[in-house]
Design an enzyme around this catalytic site. Structure first.
Site, PDB file in Angstrom:
ATOM      1  N   LYS A 110       0.891  -1.168   0.000  1.00  0.00           N
ATOM      2  CA  LYS A 110       0.000   0.000   0.000  1.00  0.00           C
ATOM      3  C   LYS A 110       0.926   1.215   0.000  1.00  0.00           C
ATOM      4  CE  LYS A 110      -1.701   3.068   1.814  1.00  0.00           C
ATOM      5  NZ  LYS A 110      -1.415   4.444   1.288  1.00  0.00           N
ATOM      6  N   GLU A 145      -0.307   7.509  -1.414  1.00  0.00           N
ATOM      7  CA  GLU A 145      -1.251   7.962  -2.440  1.00  0.00           C
ATOM      8  C   GLU A 145      -0.732   9.212  -3.162  1.00  0.00           C
ATOM      9  OE1 GLU A 145      -1.462   7.841   0.761  1.00  0.00           O
ATOM     10  OE2 GLU A 145      -2.998   9.149   1.627  1.00  0.00           O
ATOM     11  N   CYS A 198      14.045  11.000   5.674  1.00  0.00           N
ATOM     12  CA  CYS A 198      14.025  10.674   7.104  1.00  0.00           C
ATOM     13  C   CYS A 198      15.421  10.712   7.683  1.00  0.00           C
ATOM     14  CB  CYS A 198      13.409   9.306   7.323  1.00  0.00           C
ATOM     15  SG  CYS A 198      14.424   8.014   6.645  1.00  0.00           S
TER      16      CYS A 198
HETATM   17  P1  NAD Z   1       2.535   9.341   6.498  1.00  0.00           P
HETATM   18  O1  NAD Z   1       2.610   8.792   7.879  1.00  0.00           O
HETATM   19  O2  NAD Z   1       1.619  10.478   6.232  1.00  0.00           O
HETATM   20  O3  NAD Z   1       2.088   8.187   5.479  1.00  0.00           O
HETATM   21  C1  NAD Z   1       2.746   6.942   5.428  1.00  0.00           C
HETATM   22  C2  NAD Z   1       1.752   5.886   4.949  1.00  0.00           C
HETATM   23  O4  NAD Z   1       0.692   5.783   5.902  1.00  0.00           O
HETATM   24  C3  NAD Z   1       1.114   6.208   3.610  1.00  0.00           C
HETATM   25  O5  NAD Z   1       1.011   5.031   2.858  1.00  0.00           O
HETATM   26  C4  NAD Z   1      -0.254   6.750   4.002  1.00  0.00           C
HETATM   27  O6  NAD Z   1      -1.234   6.504   3.022  1.00  0.00           O
HETATM   28  C5  NAD Z   1      -0.571   5.975   5.272  1.00  0.00           C
HETATM   29  N1  NAD Z   1      -1.426   6.744   6.190  1.00  0.00           N
HETATM   30  C6  NAD Z   1      -1.468   8.091   6.349  1.00  0.00           C
HETATM   31  N2  NAD Z   1      -2.384   8.416   7.273  1.00  0.00           N
HETATM   32  C7  NAD Z   1      -2.927   7.265   7.718  1.00  0.00           C
HETATM   33  C8  NAD Z   1      -3.924   6.956   8.706  1.00  0.00           C
HETATM   34  N3  NAD Z   1      -4.545   7.902   9.402  1.00  0.00           N
HETATM   35  N4  NAD Z   1      -4.220   5.670   8.918  1.00  0.00           N
HETATM   36  C9  NAD Z   1      -3.610   4.699   8.220  1.00  0.00           C
HETATM   37  N5  NAD Z   1      -2.668   4.932   7.273  1.00  0.00           N
HETATM   38  C10 NAD Z   1      -2.313   6.199   7.033  1.00  0.00           C
HETATM   39  O7  NAD Z   1       4.037   9.702   6.057  1.00  0.00           O
HETATM   40  P2  NAD Z   1       4.516  10.459   4.757  1.00  0.00           P
HETATM   41  O8  NAD Z   1       4.169  11.902   4.879  1.00  0.00           O
HETATM   42  O9  NAD Z   1       4.092   9.726   3.535  1.00  0.00           O
HETATM   43  O10 NAD Z   1       6.100  10.270   4.872  1.00  0.00           O
HETATM   44  C11 NAD Z   1       6.927  11.148   5.577  1.00  0.00           C
HETATM   45  C12 NAD Z   1       7.223  10.615   6.960  1.00  0.00           C
HETATM   46  O11 NAD Z   1       7.859   9.340   6.857  1.00  0.00           O
HETATM   47  C13 NAD Z   1       8.207  11.472   7.729  1.00  0.00           C
HETATM   48  O12 NAD Z   1       7.777  11.549   9.064  1.00  0.00           O
HETATM   49  C14 NAD Z   1       9.509  10.719   7.623  1.00  0.00           C
HETATM   50  O13 NAD Z   1      10.436  10.963   8.669  1.00  0.00           O
HETATM   51  C15 NAD Z   1       9.025   9.316   7.673  1.00  0.00           C
HETATM   52  N6  NAD Z   1      10.003   8.393   7.128  1.00  0.00           N
HETATM   53  C16 NAD Z   1      10.647   7.577   7.999  1.00  0.00           C
HETATM   54  C17 NAD Z   1      11.604   6.690   7.535  1.00  0.00           C
HETATM   55  C18 NAD Z   1      12.320   5.777   8.484  1.00  0.00           C
HETATM   56  O14 NAD Z   1      12.921   4.815   8.032  1.00  0.00           O
HETATM   57  N7  NAD Z   1      12.261   6.012   9.775  1.00  0.00           N
HETATM   58  C19 NAD Z   1      11.884   6.635   6.166  1.00  0.00           C
HETATM   59  C20 NAD Z   1      11.196   7.475   5.301  1.00  0.00           C
HETATM   60  C21 NAD Z   1      10.249   8.351   5.799  1.00  0.00           C
END
Ligand code: NAD
Length: 498
Positions: free
Chosen positions: A173, A176, A281
């Site tokens: 997944k 989006e 990240c």
């Molecule tokens: P996000 O948490 O908004 O989304 C991540 C995933 O979760 C997406 O697939 C999204 O559709 C889903 N999602 C979003 N809201 C949701 C909800 N309420 N319920 C269920 N699923 C939901 O993150 P993002 O904005 O896409 O990515 C950026 C974030 O990711 C930053 O905080 C970054 O630090 C982190 N990140 C961490 C790493 C790591 O390895 N620690 C690596 C890359 C990115």
């Protein structure tokens, strides 16, 4: 308007829910396509398909599974330029950085080629009289990955390649916001010979995620994204009896010692803080010079560099970085800059008003640099995820060490110094999952593992490397004896080695 699909059972499948999300071209700010948001029923259909395909894939010998990855690596390299373009046009990172995103994912596909070796169990002959003990690793069944927007090639591949190589079927997944690269990769897996139903892409939002988290046929969930969602996914997956590894947000510090080569440090810092518009990240978002003299000298080098950063169209080869991913992110980052000013930090470079001529509705902003940020400020405590670097001045190495160690996030940290003893002690004592010594972005190579601590990682095994093989398999341990015909009396005590 272009309508994207899901990829299930080896085919592109149109969405049936009638719910869509806009995918932007961040350079122009215009919607370029719509991605379908799967309903629970659509997710369940994909899981059913994967569950049907998985047993015969698991029964293939590992060498054959490895050959699929050999071919896959070849195909991704063939399509590298096209993948990078697709990625850059949805995410906004530069083409060369987009190629890096694909390549870092591909390194884990290369690692997966070693699966026959990685799956070998343990064997002890003569563990008791005539008794042999051995262990084997078996796939879990159907597993899922839920991934963020900021590495739309690398992180799906980090999750999917080890999982599939171990003999599982995989439901991805993706974000989006930039789903086209995962869809393209799905086609390449099929072309490489992966049976239909083993790698599936289900696009969606919370409804699709919740369907994954609650379905008993999903045995493990790998998540990467923001911390609030990581902790929600971890708790919900665990409550439904699944393995979960969930990686969250970050605030990565770079400590600069007085003996560091400041030209080299400034070069490393500028790329690590502002590359990909800070949407990594492992981006450095806090720099901690030790001592006022180091801080002033570093600032003298940094200020002109930040002012002259080249922000441009993501396909412009001269650009240092491109736009942020969407308007919401742009507004969020700008409001953090406003907050920092209100909190009393010294905004020495303000990139908020940057506009790219001809692309005024694009999601661009210039680099921002704050000096004299204090640990109690929200701009220090919270993840900004944009082209904003904070300088927190420390008087001593002890004070500098405390900052990343006491921060709620614990992803990566870096120290720049010429003193091996200082670096060694810092590495041993700092409370974060990944450390760089004179390396600004210490993302470990594919055969080591990647994972942050504290609020940056939930679960107890890391991504890629041998941890991934453990995460995507269950261990079966066999104790075996072939009796030689002698009779034995029934025993009612537990067997021991005595
Ligand atoms: P996000 O948490 O908004 O989304 C991540 C995933 O979760 C997406 O697939 C999204 O559709 C889903 N999602 C979003 N809201 C949701 C909800 N309420 N319920 C269920 N699923 C939901 O993150 P993002 O904005 O896409 O990515 C950026 C974030 O990711 C930053 O905080 C970054 O630090 C982190 N990140 C961490 C790493 C790591 O390895 N620690 C690596 C890359 C990115």
């Amino acid at each position: 308007m272009k309508e994207l699909t899901h990829f299930v059972g080896g085919r592109h499948v149109r969405g049936a829910s009638q719910r869509f999300s806009n995918v932007f071209d961040p350079n122009t700010g215009h919607v370029q396509s719509q991605v379908p948001l799967a309903s629970r029923i659509e997710v369940e259909a994909a899981i059913a398909n994967a569950a049907k395909a998985q047993p015969s894939w698991a029964a293939e010998n590992p060498q054959r599974r490895a050959r699929v990855f050999m071919k896959f690596v070849e195909l991704v390299n063939r399509d590298l330029a096209a993948l990078a373009k697709l990625l850059s046009m949805e995410h906004g990172k530069t083409l060369v950085d987009a190629q890096g995103d694909v390549r870092r994912g591909l390194e884990v596909a290369e690692f997966a080629i070693g699966i026959p070796h990685l799956l070998k169990g343990e064997f002890s002959t003569g563990a008791g009289t005539g008794i042999d003990v051995y262990s084997m690793r078996q796939p879990l069944g159907v597993v899922a990955g839920i991934t963020p927007f900021n590495f739309p090639a690398m992180i799906p591949l980090w999750k999917a390649c080890p999982a599939i190589a171990c003999g599982n079927a995989f439901i991805l997944k993706p974000s989006e916001r930039d789903p086209s690269v995962p869809l393209h990769l799905a086609g390449l897996f099929l072309e490489a010979g992966l049976p239909p139903g083993i790698f599936n892409v289900v696009n969606g939002d919370k409804e699709a995620v919740d369907a994954i988290l609650t379905d008993p046929r999903i045995k493990a969930v790998g998540f990467v994204g923001s911390t609030p969602i990581a902790s929600y996914i971890y708790a919900t997956a665990a409550a439904h009896g699944k393995r979960a590894q969930c990686f969250g947000g970050a605030k990565n510090h770079m400590i600069v010692m007085p003996d560091a080569d400041l030209d080299m440090t400034a070069d490393a810092l500028i790329g690590a803080a502002f590359g990909s518009a800070g949407e990594r990240c492992m981006a450095i978002s806090v720099v901690v010079p030790v001592g006022e003299t180091t801080a002033d000298a570093l600032l003298n080098k940094l200020v002109p560099r930040v002012k002259s950063l080249r922000v441009g169209h993501s396909t412009d080869p001269k650009a240092d970085f491109g736009p942020l991913v969407n308007g919401e992110s742009l507004q969020r980052v700008k409001s953090y800059v406003e907050l920092g000013v209100r909190e009393g930090a010294n905004l020495v470079v303000d990139g908020r008003n940057f506009q790219l001529p001809g692309y005024e509705s694009g999601f661009f902003m210039g680099g921002c640099l704050f000096d004299r940020v204090r640990p109690e400020m929200r701009i220090y405590k919270e993840e900004i995820f944009g082209p904003v670097l904070s300088v927190v001045r420390a008087d001593s190495i002890e004070e500098a060490l405390k900052l990343p160690s006491e921060h709620t996030f614990g992803n990566g940290v870096s120290i720049f110094t010429n003193d091996g003893q200082v670096a060694r002690e810092f590495t041993a004592r700092v409370d974060t999952g990944m450390v760089g010594i004179n390396i600004p972005i210490p993302v470990p190579i594919a055969y080591y593992t990647f994972g942050g601590w504290k609020q940056s990682g939930f679960g107890d095994l890391n991504q890629h490397g041998t941890d991934a093989i453990r995460f995507y398999t269950k261990t079966k341990t066999v104790t075996s004896r072939w009796p030689l015909g002698e009779k034995e009396a029934a025993s009612f005590v537990i067997p021991t080695m005595s």
